[in-house]
Every structure is written in C-alpha cells, then in structure tokens.
Design a protein around this motif. Structure first.
Motif, PDB file in Angstrom:
ATOM      1  N   GLY A 205       0.807  -1.210   0.000  1.00 54.23           N
ATOM      2  CA  GLY A 205       0.000   0.000   0.000  1.00 54.23           C
ATOM      3  C   GLY A 205       0.843   1.264   0.000  1.00 54.23           C
ATOM      4  O   GLY A 205       2.073   1.230   0.142  1.00 54.23           O
ATOM      5  N   GLU A 206       0.181   2.383  -0.149  1.00 48.65           N
ATOM      6  CA  GLU A 206       0.849   3.690  -0.130  1.00 48.65           C
ATOM      7  C   GLU A 206       1.443   3.951   1.253  1.00 48.65           C
ATOM      8  O   GLU A 206       0.825   3.641   2.276  1.00 48.65           O
ATOM      9  CB  GLU A 206      -0.159   4.778  -0.490  1.00 48.65           C
ATOM     10  N   ILE A 208       2.335   5.551   4.627  1.00 49.06           N
ATOM     11  CA  ILE A 208       1.607   6.442   5.527  1.00 49.06           C
ATOM     12  C   ILE A 208       2.633   7.205   6.361  1.00 49.06           C
ATOM     13  O   ILE A 208       3.466   6.588   7.033  1.00 49.06           O
ATOM     14  CB  ILE A 208       0.669   5.640   6.442  1.00 49.06           C
ATOM     15  N   GLU A 216      -6.613   8.541  12.230  1.00 51.20           N
ATOM     16  CA  GLU A 216      -6.279   8.612  10.807  1.00 51.20           C
ATOM     17  C   GLU A 216      -5.332   7.497  10.400  1.00 51.20           C
ATOM     18  O   GLU A 216      -5.551   6.832   9.378  1.00 51.20           O
ATOM     19  CB  GLU A 216      -5.659   9.966  10.462  1.00 51.20           C
ATOM     20  N   VAL A 217      -4.269   7.273  11.179  1.00 57.28           N
ATOM     21  CA  VAL A 217      -3.308   6.247  10.789  1.00 57.28           C
ATOM     22  C   VAL A 217      -3.944   4.863  10.852  1.00 57.28           C
ATOM     23  O   VAL A 217      -3.699   4.012   9.982  1.00 57.28           O
ATOM     24  CB  VAL A 217      -2.024   6.305  11.655  1.00 57.28           C
ATOM     25  N   ALA A 219      -7.146   4.134  10.399  1.00 57.36           N
ATOM     26  CA  ALA A 219      -8.095   4.009   9.297  1.00 57.36           C
ATOM     27  C   ALA A 219      -7.366   3.740   7.976  1.00 57.36           C
ATOM     28  O   ALA A 219      -7.782   2.869   7.190  1.00 57.36           O
ATOM     29  CB  ALA A 219      -8.956   5.274   9.187  1.00 57.36           C
ATOM     30  N   ARG A 220      -6.285   4.463   7.729  1.00 57.58           N
ATOM     31  CA  ARG A 220      -5.555   4.289   6.475  1.00 57.58           C
ATOM     32  C   ARG A 220      -4.877   2.925   6.429  1.00 57.58           C
ATOM     33  O   ARG A 220      -4.884   2.243   5.393  1.00 57.58           O
ATOM     34  CB  ARG A 220      -4.544   5.422   6.308  1.00 57.58           C
ATOM     35  N   ALA A 221      -4.267   2.515   7.549  1.00 56.01           N
ATOM     36  CA  ALA A 221      -3.608   1.211   7.595  1.00 56.01           C
ATOM     37  C   ALA A 221      -4.619   0.081   7.450  1.00 56.01           C
ATOM     38  O   ALA A 221      -4.395  -0.893   6.724  1.00 56.01           O
ATOM     39  CB  ALA A 221      -2.824   1.068   8.902  1.00 56.01           C
ATOM     40  N   ALA A 223      -7.554   0.069   5.961  1.00 51.70           N
ATOM     41  CA  ALA A 223      -8.063  -0.007   4.591  1.00 51.70           C
ATOM     42  C   ALA A 223      -7.050  -0.674   3.666  1.00 51.70           C
ATOM     43  O   ALA A 223      -7.408  -1.522   2.837  1.00 51.70           O
ATOM     44  CB  ALA A 223      -8.416   1.385   4.088  1.00 51.70           C
ATOM     45  N   ALA A 224      -5.772  -0.306   3.805  1.00 59.35           N
ATOM     46  CA  ALA A 224      -4.745  -0.867   2.925  1.00 59.35           C
ATOM     47  C   ALA A 224      -4.512  -2.342   3.210  1.00 59.35           C
ATOM     48  O   ALA A 224      -4.301  -3.146   2.276  1.00 59.35           O
ATOM     49  CB  ALA A 224      -3.439  -0.086   3.085  1.00 59.35           C
TER      50      ALA A 224
END
Length: 229
Positions: A205-206, A208, A216-217, A219-221, A223-224
C-alpha cells in the motif's frame, strides 16, 4: 481429479517442509556460536525452503504488487495464515519481527529467535514491557533492519477485517516511523489442511507518514491491509 492432486501435493509438502525445518532449528542453535550472520543464513535458508515447497510442491505462485521503500519504515502485514509469517525472511533482508513473547519459550526455536533479533511483545506486560520493546525496536532501527508487525495480533479469516490491535498505535507514536501496509490473500489457499494451488498476492500500500493522529493512521492502515479482501 484436481482434489486428489491437491491431497497428494499436501501429503508431500508436510514431511518435506517440516522435516527439513526440524533440521534447520537444530542448525540455527549450532550456528549461534559463529555469530548472528551465520544464524541469518540459516533463517534465510528456511524461508527459501518454504518458498520452494510452496511453489514447486503445492503449485502456488507468489506475486508482489509494489515495492517496499528502502528506508526506515514500520511494515504492517495482513495475517491470514502461517504462509506470510514463514515467508518474512525471504521478503525482507534480516527483518526484525514483533513476535508474541510466548513464542520465545519454544525449545530451540525461542533461543534462536532471541539471538536473531526478533522483538518480544508482552501484551499484558504494562509500561515497563512497552519501554523494553520500544528500546529493542530502536536498536534494530539503528542497525538498519526492517521492522515487521502483524497489527491484527493473530490470524484472521480471509474477508474478515477486525480492528487493529491497540498496541500498533503506541508503537507508531513512539517510534515515529512511516508505515507501509502490505495486504496478502494467503488464507483461501494456505490456511487449510489440504492446501490448494493458485496465486497468493502481496499488495504494498501507499506509505503512511509518521506523526498522524491515531484515528487517521489506523483508518488508512486498516483499509490498505484489507485491500485484497
């Protein structure tokens, strides 16, 4: 017919891989007096053995989409089966993996794991254990070793997306490292007694950045890590 072939492949896989693994555990203990680099070679051989057995005996292809950045990062890996746990020494050069403290009590393996430089995680150890874990992780960072964490804490079924363990946010905050999440879909093929041929995919993934707020971290982690569900 395909099911019979899968059974035969698995019946061959287990004695070949685990038989040689037992020998490599002994070899890992014998390698310790000769230094960490010799032990590193044994562990790398174990990862290569497993990969060979997976691809040549089980008929599973392994592909990677994306590249892990060559810089200090905290690598998060989805955990659907023992496949990715065993494959880590092949994926990364001399990885320092966060591992449950209980695993270090396994005779032979635990002693080698500690000398190799895995990072013990005491889930109920309190502040003192957390400080020790972070101090050990920083030593591995100074040695330019990649840090690898399974943030779900245990294996999860393919398609399941449980929340990340709370310890991830603490590690992220204290180490101040960017995060690279890696999704993997090994469960349907590997997390079964009769393993199935097919393709296991790693999807990087992208990255972070460090310093984000916890919500935020996470949620992004999250999802990836579940991108292949």
């Amino acid at each position: 017919m395909a099911h019979i072939v899968a059974i035969l492949r698995s019946l061959l896989f287990y004695p070949v891989f685990y038989g040689f693994s037992a020998l490599l555990v002994v070899a890992s203990v014998l390698a310790i007096p000769f230094g960490r680099n010799r032990l590193r070679d044994v562990v790398a051989t174990w990862g290569a053995l497993h990969y060979w057995c997976v691809t040549n005996i089980l008929g599973i292809a392994v592909v990677q989409e994306g590249v892990i950045p060559d810089e200090p990062v905290l690598i998060l890996v989805k955990h659907e089966s023992y496949f990715e746990a065993i494959d880590i020494p092949r994926l990364f050069a001399f990885p320092a993996v966060f591992a449950k403290k209980e695993l270090f009590a396994i005779p032979g393996w635990g002693f080698s794991a500690k000398f190799y430089g895995l990072i013990p995680v005491a889930r109920d150890g309190g502040a003192k254990s957390l400080r020790t874990m972070i101090s050990t992780a920083r030593e591995r960072i100074e040695a330019k070793r990649p840090l690898v964490l399974f943030p779900e804490g245990t294996r999860v079924a393919h398609g399941a997306s449980p929340p990340l363990q709370s310890g991830f946010a603490g590690i992220y905050k204290l180490l101040k490292l960017p995060v690279v999440p890696v999704a993997v879909n090994s469960g349907p093929l590997y997390n079964r007694i009769i393993k199935q041929p097919g393709t296991i995919t790693y999807r990087v993934g992208e990255m972070i950045p460090a310093g984000l707020k916890r919500d935020e971290v996470e949620a992004r982690a999250h999802a990836a890590l579940n991108a292949l569900n």
